[in-house]
Scaffold this motif. Structure first.
Motif, PDB file in Angstrom:
ATOM      1  N   HIS A 116      16.546  37.369  51.095  1.00  0.00           N
ATOM      2  CA  HIS A 116      15.516  36.296  50.891  1.00  0.00           C
ATOM      3  C   HIS A 116      16.282  35.270  50.054  1.00  0.00           C
ATOM      4  O   HIS A 116      16.698  35.671  48.827  1.00  0.00           O
ATOM      5  N   VAL A 117      15.794  34.082  50.264  1.00  0.00           N
ATOM      6  CA  VAL A 117      16.331  33.032  49.306  1.00  0.00           C
ATOM      7  C   VAL A 117      15.133  32.047  48.917  1.00  0.00           C
ATOM      8  O   VAL A 117      14.037  31.683  49.687  1.00  0.00           O
ATOM      9  N   LEU A 118      14.845  32.024  47.643  1.00  0.00           N
ATOM     10  CA  LEU A 118      13.971  31.178  46.926  1.00  0.00           C
ATOM     11  C   LEU A 118      14.539  29.835  46.943  1.00  0.00           C
ATOM     12  O   LEU A 118      15.590  29.247  46.137  1.00  0.00           O
ATOM     13  N   GLU A 153      21.676  29.263  41.348  1.00  0.00           N
ATOM     14  CA  GLU A 153      22.279  28.408  41.490  1.00  0.00           C
ATOM     15  C   GLU A 153      21.438  27.134  40.723  1.00  0.00           C
ATOM     16  O   GLU A 153      20.294  27.072  40.947  1.00  0.00           O
ATOM     17  N   THR A 154      22.312  26.338  39.898  1.00  0.00           N
ATOM     18  CA  THR A 154      21.510  25.052  39.485  1.00  0.00           C
ATOM     19  C   THR A 154      22.670  24.066  39.478  1.00  0.00           C
ATOM     20  O   THR A 154      23.585  24.197  40.332  1.00  0.00           O
ATOM     21  N   ALA A 155      22.354  22.813  39.396  1.00  0.00           N
ATOM     22  CA  ALA A 155      23.187  21.635  39.697  1.00  0.00           C
ATOM     23  C   ALA A 155      24.390  21.959  39.041  1.00  0.00           C
ATOM     24  O   ALA A 155      25.564  21.179  39.478  1.00  0.00           O
ATOM     25  N   ASP A 156      24.549  22.610  37.970  1.00  0.00           N
ATOM     26  CA  ASP A 156      26.024  22.615  36.938  1.00  0.00           C
ATOM     27  C   ASP A 156      26.502  23.999  37.119  1.00  0.00           C
ATOM     28  O   ASP A 156      27.490  24.248  36.296  1.00  0.00           O
ATOM     29  N   GLY A 157      25.978  24.852  38.104  1.00  0.00           N
ATOM     30  CA  GLY A 157      26.660  26.297  37.933  1.00  0.00           C
ATOM     31  C   GLY A 157      25.977  27.344  38.765  1.00  0.00           C
ATOM     32  O   GLY A 157      24.935  27.034  39.347  1.00  0.00           O
ATOM     33  N   THR A 158      26.787  28.259  38.829  1.00  0.00           N
ATOM     34  CA  THR A 158      26.412  29.407  39.759  1.00  0.00           C
ATOM     35  C   THR A 158      26.463  30.792  38.687  1.00  0.00           C
ATOM     36  O   THR A 158      27.326  30.967  38.339  1.00  0.00           O
ATOM     37  N   TRP A 159      25.272  31.446  38.938  1.00  0.00           N
ATOM     38  CA  TRP A 159      25.343  32.970  38.117  1.00  0.00           C
ATOM     39  C   TRP A 159      24.961  33.741  38.923  1.00  0.00           C
ATOM     40  O   TRP A 159      24.179  34.128  39.511  1.00  0.00           O
ATOM     41  N   THR A 160      25.937  34.950  39.023  1.00  0.00           N
ATOM     42  CA  THR A 160      25.755  36.076  39.705  1.00  0.00           C
ATOM     43  C   THR A 160      25.237  37.380  38.845  1.00  0.00           C
ATOM     44  O   THR A 160      25.771  37.556  37.615  1.00  0.00           O
ATOM     45  N   VAL A 161      23.988  37.810  39.177  1.00  0.00           N
ATOM     46  CA  VAL A 161      23.318  38.694  38.207  1.00  0.00           C
ATOM     47  C   VAL A 161      23.569  40.200  38.663  1.00  0.00           C
ATOM     48  O   VAL A 161      22.826  40.294  39.873  1.00  0.00           O
ATOM     49  N   PRO A 162      24.412  40.920  38.262  1.00  0.00           N
ATOM     50  CA  PRO A 162      24.461  42.257  38.746  1.00  0.00           C
ATOM     51  C   PRO A 162      23.392  43.235  38.575  1.00  0.00           C
ATOM     52  O   PRO A 162      22.339  42.725  37.802  1.00  0.00           O
ATOM     53  N   PRO A 163      23.310  44.456  39.118  1.00  0.00           N
ATOM     54  CA  PRO A 163      22.163  45.171  38.890  1.00  0.00           C
ATOM     55  C   PRO A 163      21.928  45.581  37.621  1.00  0.00           C
ATOM     56  O   PRO A 163      22.756  45.646  36.815  1.00  0.00           O
ATOM     57  N   ALA A 222      11.776  24.124  33.434  1.00  0.00           N
ATOM     58  CA  ALA A 222      11.982  22.811  33.910  1.00  0.00           C
ATOM     59  C   ALA A 222      13.527  22.566  34.659  1.00  0.00           C
ATOM     60  O   ALA A 222      13.712  21.386  34.654  1.00  0.00           O
ATOM     61  N   THR A 223      14.015  23.725  34.868  1.00  0.00           N
ATOM     62  CA  THR A 223      15.401  23.473  35.439  1.00  0.00           C
ATOM     63  C   THR A 223      15.471  23.890  37.110  1.00  0.00           C
ATOM     64  O   THR A 223      15.164  25.000  37.368  1.00  0.00           O
ATOM     65  N   PRO A 224      15.606  22.879  37.844  1.00  0.00           N
ATOM     66  CA  PRO A 224      15.913  23.221  39.367  1.00  0.00           C
ATOM     67  C   PRO A 224      16.994  24.421  39.658  1.00  0.00           C
ATOM     68  O   PRO A 224      17.901  24.034  38.992  1.00  0.00           O
ATOM     69  N   HIS A 225      16.453  25.147  40.284  1.00  0.00           N
ATOM     70  CA  HIS A 225      17.425  26.382  40.636  1.00  0.00           C
ATOM     71  C   HIS A 225      16.890  26.965  42.025  1.00  0.00           C
ATOM     72  O   HIS A 225      15.899  26.639  42.506  1.00  0.00           O
ATOM     73  N   ARG A 226      17.845  27.741  42.607  1.00  0.00           N
ATOM     74  CA  ARG A 226      18.042  28.243  43.932  1.00  0.00           C
ATOM     75  C   ARG A 226      18.080  29.784  43.467  1.00  0.00           C
ATOM     76  O   ARG A 226      19.211  29.955  43.013  1.00  0.00           O
ATOM     77  N   VAL A 227      17.648  30.785  44.312  1.00  0.00           N
ATOM     78  CA  VAL A 227      17.914  32.204  44.004  1.00  0.00           C
ATOM     79  C   VAL A 227      18.239  32.904  45.303  1.00  0.00           C
ATOM     80  O   VAL A 227      17.151  32.965  46.207  1.00  0.00           O
ATOM     81  N   ARG A 228      19.206  33.519  45.457  1.00  0.00           N
ATOM     82  CA  ARG A 228      19.565  34.344  46.818  1.00  0.00           C
ATOM     83  C   ARG A 228      19.453  35.984  46.247  1.00  0.00           C
ATOM     84  O   ARG A 228      20.054  36.288  45.206  1.00  0.00           O
ATOM     85  N   MET A 229      18.365  36.558  46.710  1.00  0.00           N
ATOM     86  CA  MET A 229      18.074  37.835  46.439  1.00  0.00           C
ATOM     87  C   MET A 229      18.892  38.854  47.300  1.00  0.00           C
ATOM     88  O   MET A 229      18.539  38.776  48.827  1.00  0.00           O
ATOM     89  N   LEU A 230      19.417  39.779  47.165  1.00  0.00           N
ATOM     90  CA  LEU A 230      20.420  40.633  47.945  1.00  0.00           C
ATOM     91  C   LEU A 230      19.696  42.101  47.423  1.00  0.00           C
ATOM     92  O   LEU A 230      20.184  42.954  46.715  1.00  0.00           O
ATOM     93  N   GLY A 231      18.555  42.525  48.174  1.00  0.00           N
ATOM     94  CA  GLY A 231      17.904  43.804  47.786  1.00  0.00           C
ATOM     95  C   GLY A 231      17.243  44.082  46.613  1.00  0.00           C
ATOM     96  O   GLY A 231      17.624  44.892  45.895  1.00  0.00           O
ATOM     97  N   VAL A 232      16.503  42.888  46.045  1.00  0.00           N
ATOM     98  CA  VAL A 232      16.261  42.772  44.780  1.00  0.00           C
ATOM     99  C   VAL A 232      14.491  43.043  44.508  1.00  0.00           C
ATOM    100  O   VAL A 232      13.984  42.570  45.421  1.00  0.00           O
ATOM    101  N   SER A 233      14.245  43.805  43.432  1.00  0.00           N
ATOM    102  CA  SER A 233      12.922  43.908  43.086  1.00  0.00           C
ATOM    103  C   SER A 233      13.058  43.341  41.764  1.00  0.00           C
ATOM    104  O   SER A 233      13.641  43.923  40.829  1.00  0.00           O
ATOM    105  N   THR A 234      12.222  42.145  41.422  1.00  0.00           N
ATOM    106  CA  THR A 234      12.564  41.755  40.342  1.00  0.00           C
ATOM    107  C   THR A 234      11.272  41.937  39.461  1.00  0.00           C
ATOM    108  O   THR A 234      10.095  42.270  39.735  1.00  0.00           O
ATOM    109  N   ARG A 235      11.575  41.726  37.971  1.00  0.00           N
ATOM    110  CA  ARG A 235      10.380  41.841  36.879  1.00  0.00           C
ATOM    111  C   ARG A 235      10.708  40.670  36.164  1.00  0.00           C
ATOM    112  O   ARG A 235      11.695  40.725  35.457  1.00  0.00           O
TER     113      ARG A 235
END
Length: 255
Positions: free
Chosen positions: A27-29, A50-60, A69-82
């Motif tokens: 799923h992609v937000l 992802e933001t305009a100035d970087g990409t952050w990969t968040v391990p399990p 107020a930071t525009p961002h996009r999130v790709r979810m790979l088998g994720v349940s979030t809190r």
């Protein structure tokens, strides 16, 4: 609160709003932003923010702090979030850029407890104490190096995002310089000025970040080959040197 939209509770007079959300695989937000700061924890799976100035990969079992107020996009790979959505005025120490952090056992248990709260949870007693303690625990976290910067220039940013989508060990500085109609020396100087590191170092880090989601379903040997490393040992050494932990920590597939 679980699986409810933030907009339905954002008006509540609570400095911290805990929400748990389950997402389908892949799923992609798409690009969005929140009025509040967000502490986004992946109880399972991998997230790519992802933001305009970087990409952050968040391990399990890690989290990312996203400024208000930071525009961002999130790709979810088998994720349940809190998630915790936090009034900016309650966290003047919140980082100005996204930051990946560890989630030790105490913080994890506090998050799991908090998402069971009602939307208008009591500010006194146990629930209020947990909300307050959550902010203390988050403030104590140290940044983890699971990110790469994105240059401000459109042509350089396009090169970087293309590479992140499909890392290729055979790409050289000469290739990138030609794409930008520039000499290799001028290109390298410009790239370093915008990112703080050379194109070769940036690509190496990007390849290692790409390994994190791949390790969910492949062995260390398979991932090292896919990303162009000479051997699993070379890949393991580079990964451990960059991120401070071996790639085997992020794979459920042995071999």
């Amino acid at each position: 609160m679980k699986n409810i939209p933030l907009d339905s509770v954002d008006h509540l007079d609570r400095a911290v709003l805990p929400i748990g959300t389950d997402y389908p695989a892949g799923h992609v937000l798409e690009w969005h932003e929140h009025r509040r700061a967000q502490f986004l924890y992946g109880a399972t799976g991998v997230m790519v923010v992802e933001t305009a100035d970087g990409t952050w990969t968040v391990p399990p079992e890690r989290a990312v702090l996203i400024p208000a107020a930071t525009p961002h996009r999130v790709r979810m790979l088998g994720v349940s979030t809190r998630s915790l959505y936090v009034e900016p005025g309650a966290v003047p120490w919140w980082p100005a850029r996204c930051t990946v952090v560890d989630v030790p056992p105490l913080l994890r248990e506090l998050l799991l407890a908090a998402v069971e709260f009602a939307a208008d949870y009591s500010l006194s007693g146990r629930e209020g104490a947990i909300a307050t303690l959550l902010l203390h625990e988050i403030a104590a976290r140290s940044p983890l190096p699971f990110h790469v910067g994105i240059p401000a220039s459109a042509d350089l940013a396009a090169l970087c995002r293309e590479y992140l989508a499909a890392p290729d060990a055979t790409v050289t500085n000469t290739d990138w310089a030609a794409r930008c109609a520039s000499s290799e020396r001028a290109f390298t100087r410009r790239f370093r000025a915008e990112t703080g590191e050379s194109p070769a170092v940036w690509r190496s880090r990007a390849r290692l970040l790409a390994a994190v989601p791949l390790l969910r379903t492949a062995t260390v040997s398979e991932v090292s080959g896919r990303l162009g490393y000479a051997s699993p040992a070379a890949f393991t050494a580079a990964f451990t040197r960059t991120f401070g932990t071996p790639p085997s920590r992020f794979t459920a597939v042995r071999g």
